[in-house]
Design an enzyme around this catalytic site. Structure first.
Site, PDB file in Angstrom:
ATOM      1  N   ASP A 197       1.050  -0.934  -0.278  1.00 55.56           N
ATOM      2  CA  ASP A 197      -0.095  -0.307  -0.124  1.00 55.56           C
ATOM      3  C   ASP A 197       1.381   1.377  -0.107  1.00 55.56           C
ATOM      4  O   ASP A 197       0.555   2.410  -0.685  1.00 55.56           O
ATOM      5  CB  ASP A 197      -1.254  -0.063   0.830  1.00 55.56           C
ATOM      6  CG  ASP A 197      -1.222   1.837   1.506  1.00 55.56           C
ATOM      7  OD1 ASP A 197      -2.422   1.706   0.031  1.00 55.56           O
ATOM      8  OD2 ASP A 197      -2.102   1.878   2.168  1.00 55.56           O
ATOM      9  N   LEU A 278      -6.796   6.536   2.940  1.00 57.37           N
ATOM     10  CA  LEU A 278      -7.136   7.268   2.050  1.00 57.37           C
ATOM     11  C   LEU A 278      -5.582   7.408   1.021  1.00 57.37           C
ATOM     12  O   LEU A 278      -5.861   8.517   0.108  1.00 57.37           O
ATOM     13  CB  LEU A 278      -7.214   8.799   2.923  1.00 57.37           C
ATOM     14  CG  LEU A 278      -8.649   8.943   3.635  1.00 57.37           C
ATOM     15  CD1 LEU A 278      -8.436  10.271   4.092  1.00 57.37           C
ATOM     16  CD2 LEU A 278      -9.950   8.973   2.570  1.00 57.37           C
ATOM     17  N   ARG A 279      -4.701   6.212   1.142  1.00 55.40           N
ATOM     18  CA  ARG A 279      -3.675   6.680   0.131  1.00 55.40           C
ATOM     19  C   ARG A 279      -3.596   6.268  -1.352  1.00 55.40           C
ATOM     20  O   ARG A 279      -2.974   7.105  -2.127  1.00 55.40           O
ATOM     21  CB  ARG A 279      -2.633   5.649   0.494  1.00 55.40           C
ATOM     22  CG  ARG A 279      -0.769   6.273   0.701  1.00 55.40           C
ATOM     23  CD  ARG A 279      -0.282   5.007   1.239  1.00 55.40           C
ATOM     24  NE  ARG A 279      -0.338   4.919   2.612  1.00 55.40           N
ATOM     25  CZ  ARG A 279       0.802   5.369   3.051  1.00 55.40           C
ATOM     26  NH1 ARG A 279       1.884   6.103   3.525  1.00 55.40           N
ATOM     27  NH2 ARG A 279       0.331   4.724   4.566  1.00 55.40           N
ATOM     28  N   GLY A 280      -5.154   5.472  -1.582  1.00 55.72           N
ATOM     29  CA  GLY A 280      -5.369   5.322  -2.783  1.00 55.72           C
ATOM     30  C   GLY A 280      -5.993   6.399  -3.304  1.00 55.72           C
ATOM     31  O   GLY A 280      -5.217   6.938  -4.636  1.00 55.72           O
ATOM     32  N   THR A 283      -2.946   9.636  -4.176  1.00 54.53           N
ATOM     33  CA  THR A 283      -1.988   9.025  -4.960  1.00 54.53           C
ATOM     34  C   THR A 283      -2.533   8.933  -6.257  1.00 54.53           C
ATOM     35  O   THR A 283      -2.368   8.921  -7.346  1.00 54.53           O
ATOM     36  CB  THR A 283      -1.992   7.209  -4.944  1.00 54.53           C
ATOM     37  OG1 THR A 283      -1.417   7.403  -3.748  1.00 54.53           O
ATOM     38  CG2 THR A 283      -0.706   6.884  -5.699  1.00 54.53           C
TER      39      THR A 283
END
Ligand SMILES: [Zn+2]
Length: 340
Positions: A197, A278-280, A283
């Protein structure tokens, strides 16, 4: 140094090339993880991209590749040099540093210079591979075989842009901003999902499976190996064009707008796929913005989101026991449902 293969002459591998270009425009996108066939030219692509980028200005004598135009990011040694007078600068190619599989933590982050400690009784720091990779690329072949704690550490440094070493009475911090490029072979061990991730983009690299492309790969490879200089000269124009595009995109990046509507689309897509945290979204938004910058667009549209969603999201999906489709298929399906 061996002549790198020209980036523009690489046949196929569109996803890998796109991910690398995006990381070159905005390193904040995070690293690139490339899965796939051995010998498909993953390492070639990274080296080709680095060679294509404009040379970087560095402080002469600095062991950390400090940028003379960014005093705020100087290492301690350059700060001391700057206090004494003007810094001398030179140009060097963007580095690609290999982190070998057996590398110790010391070799990566740096360590006490034992020789100097024993011979002269001074505690000096011997910079590691992370220092050499500053402002360039750190390449790890088969990152999935590296110890988890080392991958974790590298991702920490890549994200913070700073390497902090505290041991044996030494306390050193120096800038270390680099794009981490890892390759993996899915058949030989996996990275933990928490580590996966943290990579910005993931790409699938395959040996081309159509006759025409395969012939073209062999033809170009052969021409390159027989006469590297002539081959590079032949591709010079294409390379110059691409270099110009990257430089323009870097300048243009801060001006690319991300509308509320685009953010909403990105969030909806991540929700539909059930990505953790919320990394998705972050990015996806950053990578779409870098892509828009590369294409000279004023704002992020559906087209960029759609194209960058698979590499930005496919490694963040949880396994769904009721759905045994591969993650690329699941991302494609969600895109079709949302964007039509
Ligand atoms: Zn420095």
């Amino acid at each position: 140094m061996a002549t790198p293969f020209p980036f523009s002459a690489i046949v196929g591998q569109d996803e890998m090339k796109l991910a690398l270009l995006i990381a070159a425009v905005d390193p904040k996108v995070g690293g690139v993880l490339a899965f796939g066939d051995r010998g498909a030219g993953k390492s070639t692509a990274v080296r080709a991209l680095a060679a294509l980028l404009p040379k970087m200005k560095v402080v002469i004598g600095c062991r950390y590749n400090c940028d003379p135009d960014r005093p705020a990011e100087f290492c301690e040694e350059c700060r001391a040099r700057a206090d004494k007078g003007a810094l001398k600068s030179a140009k060097m190619p963007v580095p690609v540093v290999d982190l070998p599989l057996g590398a110790t933590e010391d070799r990566g982050v740096g360590a006490l210079d034992l020789e100097r400690a024993l011979a002269r009784g001074v505690k000096a720091f011997e910079p590691g591979l992370l220092a050499r990779a500053h402002r360039g690329f750190l390449y790890i072949d088969e990152a999935n075989l590296l110890e988890d704690h080392l991958v974790d550490l590298l991702l920490d440094v890549a994200a913070s842009g700073e390497n902090v070493v505290e041991r044996e009475g030494l306390s050193i911090r120096h800038p270390a901003r680099f794009v981490l490029v890892g390759t993996g072979n899915p058949e030989e061990g996996e990275l933990r999902p928490q580590l996966l991730d943290r990579f910005g983009l993931s790409v699938e690299v395959k040996t081309p499976d159509d006759l025409k492309s395969r012939i073209e790969v062999v033809r170009r490879r052969d021409a390159f190996e027989r006469d590297p200089a002539a081959f590079v000269a032949h591709w010079d124009k294409e390379e110059a064009k691409l270099r110009k595009k990257i430089v323009a995109a870097r300048d243009h990046l801060p001006d690319v707008a991300v509308s509320d509507a685009a953010l909403e689309r990105a969030a909806r897509l991540c929700m539909a796929l059930g990505t953790d945290g919320l990394r998705g979204e972050l990015t996806l938004m950053r990578a779409a913005r870098a892509l828009a910058a590369l294409e000279g667009a004023k704002d992020v549209g559906d087209d960029q989101l759609r194209r960058i969603a698979p590499p930005a999201l496919r490694h963040r999906l949880r396994r769904n026991p009721l759905d045994d489709a591969g993650s690329s298929v699941r991302v494609d399906r969600a895109i079709t449902e949302l964007f039509g």
